[in-house]
Scaffold this motif. Structure first.
Motif, mmCIF file in Angstrom:
data_model
loop_
_atom_site.group_PDB
_atom_site.id
_atom_site.type_symbol
_atom_site.label_atom_id
_atom_site.label_comp_id
_atom_site.label_asym_id
_atom_site.label_seq_id
_atom_site.Cartn_x
_atom_site.Cartn_y
_atom_site.Cartn_z
ATOM 1 N N CYS A 159 0.870 -1.176 0.000
ATOM 2 C CA CYS A 159 0.000 0.000 0.000
ATOM 3 C C CYS A 159 0.904 1.222 0.000
ATOM 4 N N GLU A 160 0.778 2.067 -1.014
ATOM 5 C CA GLU A 160 1.713 3.187 -1.142
ATOM 6 C C GLU A 160 1.023 4.375 -1.797
ATOM 7 N N PHE A 161 1.518 5.568 -1.445
ATOM 8 C CA PHE A 161 1.032 6.766 -2.111
ATOM 9 C C PHE A 161 1.292 6.648 -3.612
ATOM 10 N N SER A 162 0.404 7.262 -4.406
ATOM 11 C CA SER A 162 0.533 7.162 -5.845
ATOM 12 C C SER A 162 0.094 8.470 -6.487
ATOM 13 N N HIS A 163 -0.418 8.382 -7.714
ATOM 14 C CA HIS A 163 -0.760 9.578 -8.466
ATOM 15 C C HIS A 163 -2.201 9.479 -8.972
ATOM 16 N N PRO A 164 -3.098 10.332 -8.498
ATOM 17 C CA PRO A 164 -4.486 10.295 -8.977
ATOM 18 C C PRO A 164 -4.544 10.428 -10.491
ATOM 19 N N PRO A 165 -5.281 9.534 -11.175
ATOM 20 C CA PRO A 165 -5.333 9.586 -12.641
ATOM 21 C C PRO A 165 -6.131 10.764 -13.183
ATOM 22 N N SER A 166 -7.024 11.336 -12.382
ATOM 23 C CA SER A 166 -7.813 12.476 -12.840
ATOM 24 C C SER A 166 -7.005 13.762 -12.719
ATOM 25 N N PRO A 167 -6.753 14.482 -13.821
ATOM 26 C CA PRO A 167 -5.974 15.723 -13.747
ATOM 27 C C PRO A 167 -6.580 16.758 -12.804
ATOM 28 N N SER A 168 -7.896 16.882 -12.803
ATOM 29 C CA SER A 168 -8.522 17.885 -11.947
ATOM 30 C C SER A 168 -8.369 17.522 -10.471
ATOM 31 N N PHE A 169 -8.608 16.255 -10.136
ATOM 32 C CA PHE A 169 -8.451 15.847 -8.744
ATOM 33 C C PHE A 169 -6.984 15.898 -8.329
ATOM 34 N N ASN A 170 -6.096 15.529 -9.235
ATOM 35 C CA ASN A 170 -4.664 15.581 -8.925
ATOM 36 C C ASN A 170 -4.237 17.013 -8.608
ATOM 37 N N GLY A 171 -4.839 17.993 -9.306
ATOM 38 C CA GLY A 171 -4.531 19.391 -9.022
ATOM 39 C C GLY A 171 -4.957 19.783 -7.614
ATOM 40 N N LEU A 172 -6.142 19.336 -7.198
ATOM 41 C CA LEU A 172 -6.602 19.612 -5.832
ATOM 42 C C LEU A 172 -5.704 18.933 -4.806
ATOM 43 N N TYR A 173 -5.307 17.714 -5.106
ATOM 44 C CA TYR A 173 -4.441 16.948 -4.206
ATOM 45 C C TYR A 173 -3.084 17.629 -4.037
ATOM 46 N N ARG A 174 -2.530 18.110 -5.142
ATOM 47 C CA ARG A 174 -1.233 18.786 -5.071
ATOM 48 C C ARG A 174 -1.371 20.095 -4.289
ATOM 49 N N PHE A 175 -2.478 20.802 -4.463
ATOM 50 C CA PHE A 175 -2.703 22.034 -3.711
ATOM 51 C C PHE A 175 -2.739 21.728 -2.214
ATOM 52 N N TYR A 176 -3.431 20.662 -1.834
ATOM 53 C CA TYR A 176 -3.494 20.282 -0.417
ATOM 54 C C TYR A 176 -2.103 19.963 0.115
ATOM 55 N N ASN A 177 -1.337 19.151 -0.630
ATOM 56 C CA ASN A 177 0.002 18.758 -0.159
ATOM 57 C C ASN A 177 0.969 19.931 -0.100
ATOM 58 N N ASP A 178 0.859 20.850 -1.068
ATOM 59 C CA ASP A 178 1.813 21.959 -1.139
ATOM 60 C C ASP A 178 1.468 23.113 -0.205
ATOM 61 N N ARG A 179 0.173 23.372 -0.018
ATOM 62 C CA ARG A 179 -0.229 24.580 0.709
ATOM 63 C C ARG A 179 -0.831 24.315 2.085
ATOM 64 N N ILE A 180 -1.635 23.265 2.189
ATOM 65 C CA ILE A 180 -2.366 23.036 3.426
ATOM 66 C C ILE A 180 -1.624 22.084 4.367
ATOM 67 N N LEU A 181 -1.113 20.985 3.817
ATOM 68 C CA LEU A 181 -0.430 19.990 4.647
ATOM 69 C C LEU A 181 0.717 20.585 5.474
ATOM 70 N N PRO A 182 1.597 21.426 4.906
ATOM 71 C CA PRO A 182 2.685 21.979 5.720
ATOM 72 C C PRO A 182 2.191 22.800 6.909
ATOM 73 N N VAL A 183 1.096 23.534 6.723
ATOM 74 C CA VAL A 183 0.555 24.354 7.809
ATOM 75 C C VAL A 183 0.002 23.467 8.917
ATOM 76 N N VAL A 184 -0.745 22.426 8.531
ATOM 77 C CA VAL A 184 -1.317 21.510 9.522
ATOM 78 C C VAL A 184 -0.204 20.735 10.227
ATOM 79 N N ALA A 185 0.812 20.317 9.475
ATOM 80 C CA ALA A 185 1.913 19.549 10.061
ATOM 81 C C ALA A 185 2.635 20.338 11.145
ATOM 82 N N LYS A 186 2.789 21.634 10.942
ATOM 83 C CA LYS A 186 3.449 22.467 11.947
ATOM 84 C C LYS A 186 2.648 22.513 13.248
#
Length: 243
Positions: A159-186
Motif C-alpha cells: 500500500c503506497e502513495f501514488s498519483h491520482p489519474p484524474s488531472p482535476s483531482f490531482n490538481g486539488l491533491y497537489r494544492f493540499y500537499n503543497d499549501r495546506i499539509l505543511p501548515v497543519v503539520a506544523k
C-alpha cells in the motif's frame, strides 16, 4: 542535499540515506499515528482496512509487516490469529510499537533493513508493506528481498502513495500537499520538516503502472493494483510463483 537537511542531521531528503530517514522517523514516533490520521483526514484507517483484507491473514500463518512503524497495521493483521512480525528500520518506531502492544501474544517487533532482511528464505506466508517502500533507497532490491522471504505461492501486498489519474483531482491533491499539509503539520507534528520530506517523496515516486512493473521485474506474478481514495493511494497485490 537541501539547506534544511544540512542543518538537521535527521531531515531526510530524496537521497534517502538510511540513517537520515531512520532518524527522522525516530523523532516523530510518539505522535506518528495521530498525525497521519489528521493529515490524511481519517483515510489512513480506511487504507489499513483495505490492506488487511488484501493480505487475507488466517490463523496459523506467519506474516511479515515491513515498515510497520508503531505496529498499527500489524495489530490489524494480528487480530486474525496469524503470527505477525512487525519490522522497521527505525529503533524509535519499534520501541514505541513494543510499548503500545506488549499484550498481543502473536505479534513481535524487530529492527530490519528492507534491502537485507534478517529472515530465512521462504519464511512467510504473506508479506506486506504500507507507506514504506517509498522511503527505501533501493526499492527494487527491497521487492526482491520480500520475494526471497516469502513461501512459494505466498502473497505480497504493498500500500503506497501514488498519483491520482484524474488531472482535476490531482490538481486539488497537489494544492493540499503543497499549501495546506505543511501548515497543519506544523500544528500537529513534533517535526514538521518530516512532512516536507513526505510531500517531496510522494511527488518523486512513480505512478501505479511503473511500480507494478517493478514488482513484476522482481519476480512476482499475478501483479495487479487498485486505487484507493481516487488514486491518492494504490494497493498493489502479487504472488510468488509456486514451485
Amino acid at each position: 542535499m537541501t539547506p534544511s537537511s544540512a542543518e538537521d542531521p535527521n531531515r531526510a531528503d530524496l537521497g534517502k540515506d538510511p540513517k537520515r530517514v531512520s532518524g527522522m522517523f525516530d523523532e516523530v514516533a510518539r505522535g506518528y499515528d495521530r498525525t497521519n490520521t489528521v493529515l490524511s483526514l481519517g483515510n489512513d484507517q480506511l487504507w489499513r482496512v483495505a490492506t488487511t483484507r488484501a493480505v487475507a491473514p488466517r490463523k496459523g500463518q506467519r506474516i511479515l509487516d515491513l515498515a510497520a512503524g508503531t505496529g498499527a497495521s500489524s495489530v490489524s493483521i494480528a487480530r486474525s490469529g496469524a503470527e505477525v512480525v512487525a519490522a522497521d528500520f527505525s529503533p524509535g518506531m519499534i520501541a514505541e510499537g513494543r510499548r503500545r502492544h506488549t499484550g498481543i501474544p502473536n505479534l513481535s517487533f524487530t529492527e530490519a533493513d528492507a534491502t537485507a532482511l534478517p529472515f530465512a528464505d521462504a519464511e512467510f506466508d504473506a508479506v506486506t508493506m504500507s507507506f514504506g517502500l517509498r522511503n527505501v533507497n533501493d526499492p527494487k532490491k527491497a521487492l526482491r528481498e520480500l520475494l526471497r522471504v516469502t513461501k512459494p505461492g505466498g502473497r505480497l501486498v504493498v500500500c503506497e502513495f501514488s498519483h491520482p489519474p484524474s488531472p482535476s483531482f490531482n490538481g486539488l491533491y497537489r494544492f493540499y500537499n503543497d499549501r495546506i499539509l505543511p501548515v497543519v503539520a506544523k500544528t500537529v507534528s513534533s517535526n514538521a520538516e518530516a512532512y516536507d520530506y513526505l510531500n517531496e517523496s510522494i511527488k518523486d515516486w512513480p505512478d501505479q503502472a511503473t511500480l507494478s512493473s517493478w514488482i513484476r521485474d522482481a519476480g512476482w506474478t499475478d501483479v495487479a493494483y487498485r486505487n484507493l481514495s481516487f488514486g491518492i493511494v494504490a494497493l498493489h497485490r502479487a504472488r510468488k510463483p509456486a514451485r
